[in-house]
Design a protein around this motif. Structure first.
Motif, PDB file in Angstrom:
ATOM      1  N   GLY A  37      37.476 101.778  29.263  1.00 33.39           N
ATOM      2  CA  GLY A  37      37.348 103.273  28.730  1.00 33.39           C
ATOM      3  C   GLY A  37      36.299 103.406  27.649  1.00 33.39           C
ATOM      4  O   GLY A  37      36.017 102.725  26.741  1.00 33.39           O
ATOM      5  N   ILE A  38      35.414 104.667  27.949  1.00 33.26           N
ATOM      6  CA  ILE A  38      34.293 105.048  27.243  1.00 33.26           C
ATOM      7  C   ILE A  38      34.953 106.018  26.205  1.00 33.26           C
ATOM      8  O   ILE A  38      35.433 107.006  26.536  1.00 33.26           O
ATOM      9  N   MET A  39      35.068 105.464  24.856  1.00 36.03           N
ATOM     10  CA  MET A  39      35.462 106.137  23.912  1.00 36.03           C
ATOM     11  C   MET A  39      34.439 106.796  23.055  1.00 36.03           C
ATOM     12  O   MET A  39      33.427 106.600  23.345  1.00 36.03           O
ATOM     13  N   VAL A  94      36.081 104.081  33.126  1.00 33.45           N
ATOM     14  CA  VAL A  94      36.971 105.238  33.173  1.00 33.45           C
ATOM     15  C   VAL A  94      36.255 106.233  32.040  1.00 33.45           C
ATOM     16  O   VAL A  94      36.322 106.130  30.847  1.00 33.45           O
ATOM     17  N   ASP A  95      35.583 107.352  32.546  1.00 31.32           N
ATOM     18  CA  ASP A  95      34.864 108.476  31.356  1.00 31.32           C
ATOM     19  C   ASP A  95      35.591 109.609  31.571  1.00 31.32           C
ATOM     20  O   ASP A  95      35.959 110.076  32.406  1.00 31.32           O
ATOM     21  N   ASP A  96      35.146 110.570  30.488  1.00 32.79           N
ATOM     22  CA  ASP A  96      35.724 111.932  30.693  1.00 32.79           C
ATOM     23  C   ASP A  96      34.724 112.612  31.460  1.00 32.79           C
ATOM     24  O   ASP A  96      35.350 113.471  32.107  1.00 32.79           O
ATOM     25  N   ILE A  97      33.384 112.403  31.509  1.00 29.71           N
ATOM     26  CA  ILE A  97      32.602 113.490  32.316  1.00 29.71           C
ATOM     27  C   ILE A  97      31.349 113.079  32.710  1.00 29.71           C
ATOM     28  O   ILE A  97      30.648 112.068  31.939  1.00 29.71           O
TER      29      ILE A  97
HETATM   30 MG    MG Z   1      32.057 110.013  26.608  1.00 27.63          MG
END
Ligand code: MG
Ligand code: IMP
Length: 174
Positions: A37-39, A94-97
């Motif tokens: 996950g990219i926080m 896994v990233d948001d955008i």
């Molecule tokens: Mg980001």
């Protein structure tokens, strides 16, 4: 600047995350993928996705940043901090955008350096624009217009991450 027009409702997001969960379950059947996950943007997406898959998966996170407010600075900080637990692993970023592509391209390059056996990407959103760096994204939740959005993990100066919908950031009417 405040959250305005709703682009994606909580219901739409939940339904799509469940679909993505089914696709990932099928793809990784019999494997033990490592979800990266990219926080902080991927916080809610990662948590919901993990509960939507039926897999013996592992998770790890990295904190990266390239944005300042609503602008990309063009520099990516945080890649050096990625440890060596990626060797020979099947990694799902896994990233948001997916916006300029700089973050995803940087992480993919770093994972290859660290010896990952396979690297795939799942993002919640892709902006319809010319990406500065082409990246092959394997799973996309929604394609959205090229506007700055907040909510469901996405922030503006660290605000609005907790919104349950994805909303367009707007200048308040005076
Ligand atoms: Mg980001
Ligand atoms: P990149 O430009 O593809 O490297 O995107 C990097 C990061 O910028 C994303 O992971 C987000 O955290 C952030 N970002 C890009 N577009 C938006 C947006 O519309 N709202 C909030 N954050 C964004």
């Amino acid at each position: 600047m405040t959250p305005g027009r709703c682009l994606l409702s909580q219901k739409q997001i939940q339904a799509r995350v469940r679909q993505l969960g089914r696709l990932l379950t099928r793809h990784y059947a019999g494997e033990r993928p490592l979800f990266l996950g990219i926080m902080n943007g991927a916080l809610f997406f990662l948590a919901d996705l993990l509960r939507a898959v039926e897999l013996d998966s592992e998770i790890t996170c990295v904190r990266l940043a390239s944005y300042s407010g609503a602008k990309s600075t063009g520099k990516l900080r945080g890649l050096e901090a990625m440890g060596d637990s990626f060797r020979d692993r099947h990694v799902l970023i896994v990233d948001d955008i997916f916006d300029t592509g700089r973050t995803l391209a940087g992480v993919v390059r770093r994972l290859r350096e660290l010896g990952a056996a396979d690297v795939k990407i799942c993002v919640l959103l892709e902006k319809r624009r010319r990406h500065e760096i082409p990246v092959k994204v394997d799973w996309i939740g929604f394609k959205i217009p090229d506007e700055f959005v907040v909510g469901y993990g996405l922030d503006y100066h660290d605000r609005y991450r907790g919104l349950k919908q994805i909303r367009v950031l707007e200048r308040p009417a005076v």
